[in-house]
Design an enzyme around this catalytic site. Sequence first.
Site, PDB file in Angstrom:
ATOM      1  N   PRO A   1       0.794  -1.224   0.000  1.00  0.00           N
ATOM      2  CA  PRO A   1       0.000   0.000   0.000  1.00  0.00           C
ATOM      3  C   PRO A   1       0.825   1.273   0.000  1.00  0.00           C
ATOM      4  O   PRO A   1       1.536   1.575   0.940  1.00  0.00           O
ATOM      5  CB  PRO A   1      -0.808  -0.093   1.304  1.00  0.00           C
ATOM      6  CG  PRO A   1      -0.577  -1.456   1.827  1.00  0.00           C
ATOM      7  CD  PRO A   1       0.704  -1.920   1.276  1.00  0.00           C
ATOM      8  N   GLU A   2       0.705   1.999  -1.052  1.00  0.00           N
ATOM      9  CA  GLU A   2       1.182   3.373  -1.119  1.00  0.00           C
ATOM     10  C   GLU A   2      -0.082   4.210  -1.207  1.00  0.00           C
ATOM     11  O   GLU A   2      -1.187   3.681  -1.185  1.00  0.00           O
ATOM     12  CB  GLU A   2       2.067   3.559  -2.352  1.00  0.00           C
ATOM     13  CG  GLU A   2       3.351   2.778  -2.281  1.00  0.00           C
ATOM     14  CD  GLU A   2       4.557   3.643  -2.590  1.00  0.00           C
ATOM     15  OE1 GLU A   2       4.431   4.894  -2.557  1.00  0.00           O
ATOM     16  OE2 GLU A   2       5.621   3.076  -2.866  1.00  0.00           O
TER      17      GLU A   2
ATOM     18  N   LYS B   1      -1.106   8.300   3.853  1.00  0.00           N
ATOM     19  CA  LYS B   1      -1.427   6.879   3.787  1.00  0.00           C
ATOM     20  C   LYS B   1      -2.279   6.442   4.967  1.00  0.00           C
ATOM     21  O   LYS B   1      -2.497   5.249   5.190  1.00  0.00           O
ATOM     22  CB  LYS B   1      -0.137   6.052   3.758  1.00  0.00           C
ATOM     23  CG  LYS B   1       0.783   6.388   2.594  1.00  0.00           C
ATOM     24  CD  LYS B   1       2.101   5.654   2.736  1.00  0.00           C
ATOM     25  CE  LYS B   1       3.219   6.399   2.034  1.00  0.00           C
ATOM     26  NZ  LYS B   1       4.539   5.917   2.461  1.00  0.00           N
TER      27      LYS B   1
ATOM     28  N   ARG C   1       2.411  -8.996   7.656  1.00  0.00           N
ATOM     29  CA  ARG C   1       3.635  -8.649   8.392  1.00  0.00           C
ATOM     30  C   ARG C   1       3.379  -7.859   9.675  1.00  0.00           C
ATOM     31  O   ARG C   1       4.310  -7.601  10.412  1.00  0.00           O
ATOM     32  CB  ARG C   1       4.586  -7.883   7.479  1.00  0.00           C
ATOM     33  CG  ARG C   1       5.238  -8.780   6.475  1.00  0.00           C
ATOM     34  CD  ARG C   1       6.108  -7.993   5.516  1.00  0.00           C
ATOM     35  NE  ARG C   1       7.342  -7.566   6.137  1.00  0.00           N
ATOM     36  CZ  ARG C   1       8.242  -6.823   5.545  1.00  0.00           C
ATOM     37  NH1 ARG C   1       8.032  -6.408   4.298  1.00  0.00           N
ATOM     38  NH2 ARG C   1       9.346  -6.472   6.138  1.00  0.00           N
TER      39      ARG C   1
ATOM     40  N   ARG D   1      18.403  19.511   4.505  1.00  0.00           N
ATOM     41  CA  ARG D   1      19.638  19.366   3.735  1.00  0.00           C
ATOM     42  C   ARG D   1      19.872  17.927   3.297  1.00  0.00           C
ATOM     43  O   ARG D   1      20.792  17.641   2.551  1.00  0.00           O
ATOM     44  CB  ARG D   1      20.825  19.835   4.577  1.00  0.00           C
ATOM     45  CG  ARG D   1      21.062  21.321   4.441  1.00  0.00           C
ATOM     46  CD  ARG D   1      22.287  21.719   5.233  1.00  0.00           C
ATOM     47  NE  ARG D   1      21.929  21.971   6.619  1.00  0.00           N
ATOM     48  CZ  ARG D   1      22.823  22.300   7.562  1.00  0.00           C
ATOM     49  NH1 ARG D   1      24.105  22.382   7.256  1.00  0.00           N
ATOM     50  NH2 ARG D   1      22.431  22.537   8.791  1.00  0.00           N
TER      51      ARG D   1
ATOM     52  N   ARG E   1      16.641   2.555   1.537  1.00  0.00           N
ATOM     53  CA  ARG E   1      15.572   2.105   0.650  1.00  0.00           C
ATOM     54  C   ARG E   1      16.095   1.900  -0.759  1.00  0.00           C
ATOM     55  O   ARG E   1      16.855   2.729  -1.286  1.00  0.00           O
ATOM     56  CB  ARG E   1      14.438   3.143   0.614  1.00  0.00           C
ATOM     57  CG  ARG E   1      13.987   3.630   1.978  1.00  0.00           C
ATOM     58  CD  ARG E   1      13.396   2.506   2.813  1.00  0.00           C
ATOM     59  NE  ARG E   1      12.254   1.898   2.185  1.00  0.00           N
ATOM     60  CZ  ARG E   1      11.033   2.416   2.197  1.00  0.00           C
ATOM     61  NH1 ARG E   1      10.789   3.537   2.828  1.00  0.00           N
ATOM     62  NH2 ARG E   1      10.051   1.799   1.602  1.00  0.00           N
TER      63      ARG E   1
END
Length: 263
Positions: free
Chosen positions: A2-3, A59, A111, A151, A249
């Site tokens: 799910p995004e 989300k 999960r 930054r 990621r």
Amino acid sequence: MPELPEVEIVRRYLEERALGKRIDSVKVIDASILEGVTTRKLIDSLVGKCFTAARRHGKQLFLQVDGGFLTAHLGMTGDLISIESESPLPRFARVVVGFQGGERLVFEDVRKFGAVGFVKSTSSLLANKRLGPDVLLVREKEFVERVRRHRKAIKIVLLDQRVVAGIGNLYADEALFQSGVHPNASASKLTDGEIEKLCRNVRRVLKRSIQVRTDFDRLPRTYLLRSRIEGGRCPRGHSSLKSIKVGGRTTIFCPRCQRPSKG
DNA sequence: ACGTGCTCCTGTGTGC
DNA sequence: TGCACACAGGAGCACG
């Protein structure tokens, strides 16, 4: 999975399937999925009421009842599905809301990175989690201001839900690709024009994905998501795609379309 | 402020 | 076929 697009699709599904039905039971199969609420409190808050609205912020999902909101975050493997009374529960059902008549709303999550809770107001949850404004609603100017304060690598900033809520790993990659921005570029070194472009592209990409119901094969051929694998072909044909880690990621990008800044 | 790496948990895919 | 291992689209946390 799910995004934001999946979450929005679930929200629309809930609007069709979960509103206006009287809740007559709540079963918590795995209490470790609960967040900021006990089983008792969840039952007391829901039973006898109807869901009256389904909302989304980033989300995060909210199902409104009289007195508050059931909250749901799908994590990486969560889903909300409505099943008929006779249907068996899915294998990874964690919370089950039963409606009058037997239909059930099931929160399932392999999960268990997802969460279910209850809050009196949506703003209390947004404040608790310090979520930024929803990416589809935030004004472009505010997006720019919030992003350029940092930054860190632009991709990390885009994924930080406190900056702007709703951008996930895949769509960050897509927006960066379409904007010609290297994922490791420092956010504060981007021009306002580049950040505006990122804002427009990330929105366009998310909306497009909702339109095709996250079936990437139905996305335009210009999209990175159609071939988002290491060594895949850049949609513009410029190079083969490269895989790196940004903030831990997996990040796929085109080294020619997305050059690192020289500064 | 920043990057790194670990954690929650379990299924799936890959390589030997 | 079995087995070990890397990896997964999220997010919070501790550490240096």
